[in-house]
Scaffold this active site. Structure first.
Site, PDB file in Angstrom:
ATOM      1  N   ASP A 143       0.715  -1.332   0.154  1.00 30.28           N
ATOM      2  CA  ASP A 143      -0.038  -0.055  -0.007  1.00 30.28           C
ATOM      3  C   ASP A 143       0.957   1.059   0.019  1.00 30.28           C
ATOM      4  O   ASP A 143       0.335   2.474  -0.412  1.00 30.28           O
ATOM      5  CB  ASP A 143      -0.757  -0.014   1.215  1.00 30.28           C
ATOM      6  CG  ASP A 143      -1.841  -1.068   1.430  1.00 30.28           C
ATOM      7  OD1 ASP A 143      -1.903  -1.907   0.129  1.00 30.28           O
ATOM      8  OD2 ASP A 143      -2.328  -1.318   2.302  1.00 30.28           O
ATOM      9  N   GLU A 246      -9.348  -0.260  -5.332  1.00 28.73           N
ATOM     10  CA  GLU A 246     -10.498  -0.949  -4.524  1.00 28.73           C
ATOM     11  C   GLU A 246     -11.010  -0.011  -3.290  1.00 28.73           C
ATOM     12  O   GLU A 246     -12.261  -0.475  -2.847  1.00 28.73           O
ATOM     13  CB  GLU A 246      -9.647  -2.190  -3.773  1.00 28.73           C
ATOM     14  CG  GLU A 246      -8.833  -1.738  -2.576  1.00 28.73           C
ATOM     15  CD  GLU A 246      -8.143  -2.969  -1.730  1.00 28.73           C
ATOM     16  OE1 GLU A 246      -8.478  -4.063  -2.048  1.00 28.73           O
ATOM     17  OE2 GLU A 246      -7.205  -2.636  -0.889  1.00 28.73           O
TER      18      GLU A 246
HETATM   19  O1  F6P Z   1      -2.693  -4.409   3.612  1.00 28.28           O
HETATM   20  C1  F6P Z   1      -2.051  -4.663   2.266  1.00 28.28           C
HETATM   21  C2  F6P Z   1      -3.397  -5.149   1.497  1.00 28.28           C
HETATM   22  O2  F6P Z   1      -2.726  -5.962   0.520  1.00 28.28           O
HETATM   23  C3  F6P Z   1      -4.287  -4.236   1.037  1.00 28.28           C
HETATM   24  O3  F6P Z   1      -4.102  -3.410  -0.013  1.00 28.28           O
HETATM   25  C4  F6P Z   1      -5.596  -4.863   1.093  1.00 28.28           C
HETATM   26  O4  F6P Z   1      -6.714  -4.217   1.006  1.00 28.28           O
HETATM   27  C5  F6P Z   1      -5.484  -5.894   1.840  1.00 28.28           C
HETATM   28  O5  F6P Z   1      -4.055  -6.154   2.183  1.00 28.28           O
HETATM   29  C6  F6P Z   1      -6.309  -7.176   1.930  1.00 28.28           C
HETATM   30  O6  F6P Z   1      -5.940  -7.942   2.708  1.00 28.28           O
HETATM   31  P1  F6P Z   1      -6.559  -9.371   3.053  1.00 28.28           P
HETATM   32  O7  F6P Z   1      -5.469 -10.486   2.154  1.00 28.28           O
HETATM   33  O8  F6P Z   1      -6.461  -9.600   4.499  1.00 28.28           O
HETATM   34  O9  F6P Z   1      -7.910  -9.510   2.583  1.00 28.28           O
END
Ligand code: F6P
Length: 409
Positions: A143, A246
């Site tokens: 991120d 997203e």
């Molecule tokens: O924290 C990094 C990240 O890849 C974000 O960009 C994303 O929204 C989130 O993790 C997704 O998390 P998970 O794999 O727990 O759904």
């Protein structure tokens, strides 16, 4: 360092988070640390005394090199929030008990904002209770939203994958020509920070005209204006490719993905699980404009594509792990290693250690002045910032036609 150390991984994995573990391990070995433990599934597993001895898996330089080329969290990850100290002292005492049991002098935690909160809580507890153990943060997040550091390991590789894949999508989208106009909406991770979505801008070059618009979460998302823009683009060109974060939100604060599914899951840190933005918008485009519309959600692929990782990113991920150990050896605690840029051309970057209190739980977003006036693009400041981070490649070690990985058995 007289005692042992432990390293853990936390939060969403990246293509290079294992390179940081390799850096921690290599520095510790150089300093003659007896045992380098790994936490199985971060602090959550550590609280259950789930540890491994990294020497069991890393048996020399070849394994260090393979670890650097292995995606995901080699040690296993978690999304575990340390409770507030007051009333939960037993959770903190447990951490120190396990550290003492294994003669662990310093704990290294690779992660993003939420994981740096763990480093802060533990180092604050140690300070308040005169405990000698030390705690160091090792930055990691696709991120790219940690403050103070110029950028975060993991970002450059995810950005490289995104820009590459967008170029390929544009090529594909153009193939049918005017006979079959197509709109492709690409959804990119990054939660409330648009750094990763902005990386779509890097696709533009001599051989690619780039995306038609980029929608960052830093800007309020207006669905009607979006549909009108797509309708106009669809009437003037046969291939329309749009990058959408997203995390885009409409004016009332709801995420676009929530419009498709009200029951989104929420993690321990209160983060909503975001997915489905592109699919929702593609359906809407098709219904309201009659254009053929396709949704692409990079999802896991953008953070697991170690086969296309940036060498700059791999090296920096290694370096922050390595330098965290050196800083701890020099007596530092309650700090995170930051990447400090000294120049863009040629790109030069060093590291330093910074107080964790200024970092934990703070989200850094894309500066307003890097976003174009129409709110749907990035200017040359972003390119100058991001381009050096995607440079260089490290060949995978191919086994039976596929990249080989180091795995914990
Ligand atoms: O924290 C990094 C990240 O890849 C974000 O960009 C994303 O929204 C989130 O993790 C997704 O998390 P998970 O794999 O727990 O759904």
């Amino acid at each position: 360092m007289k005692g042992n150390i432990v390293v853990g991984q936390s939060g969403g994995p990246t293509a290079v988070i294992n390179s940081s573990v390799a850096g921690v391990y290599s520095a510790a070995k150089k300093l003659g640390v007896k045992k380098v433990y790994g936490m199985i599934h971060g602090i959550e597993g550590f609280l259950e005394d789930k540890l491994c001895d990294l020497d069991e898996y890393i048996r020399g330089e070849t394994d260090v090199e393979l670890l650097k080329r292995t995606p995901s969290a080699f040690l296993g990850s978690c999304r575990f929030k340390m409770p507030k100290i007051e009333g939960n002292e037993e959770v903190y005492e447990k951490v120190f008990e396990i550290m003492e049991k294994h003669d662990i002098e310093c704990l290294f935690y690779c992660g993003g904002n939420d994981s740096m909160d763990t480093v802060k809580m533990l180092s604050d507890y140690a300070a308040a209770h005169n405990k000698p153990q030390r705690f160091m943060g090792v930055p990691k997040t696709i991120d790219n939203d940690l403050p103070v550091t110029d950028h975060c390991p993991g970002y450059g590789s995810a950005a490289k994958y995104i820009a590459t894949s967008i170029k390929e999508i544009i090529r594909d989208n153009e193939s049918f020509g005017a006979n079959r106009p197509t709109v492709c909406i690409v959804e990119i991770m990054g939660r409330n920070a648009g750094w990763l979505t902005a990386a779509a801008a890097l696709a533009k070059g001599e051989d690619c005209h780039g995306v038609d618009a980029i929608y960052l979460p830093e800007k309020v998302f207006d669905i009607d204006a979006f549909i009108e823009k797509v309708r106009y683009l669809g009437s003037t060109k046969h291939s329309v490719v749009l990058a959408v974060s997203e995390g885009v939100k409409i004016a009332d604060g709801r995420y676009v993905c929530e419009l498709a599914n009200e029951n989104v899951l929420v993690d321990a840190f209160g983060h909503k699980q975001m997915s489905g933005t592109a699919a929702y918008l593609a359906d809407k485009v098709a219904a309201e404009t009659g254009l053929k519309a396709r949704a692409v959600e990079f999802s896991t692929l953008q953070r697991a594509a170690t086969h296309l990782a940036s060498l700059t990113d791999i090296n920096e991920a290694f370096q922050v792990g390595y330098d965290a150990v050196r800083a701890a050896d020099a007596g530092k605690t309650g700090m995170m290693i930051t990447l400090d840029r000294h120049g863009d051309d040629p790109y030069q970057c060093g590291t330093s250690a910074y107080d964790i209190h200024a970092i934990a739980n703070v989200e850094r977003t894309v500066p307003e002045e890097w976003i174009t006036e129409d709110g749907c693009g990035l200017n040359e400041n972003f390119e100058r910032y991001a381009r050096p981070l995607i440079m260089g490649e490290l060949s995978p070690v191919m086994v039976n036609g596929l990249p080989g990985h180091l795995v914990r058995k």
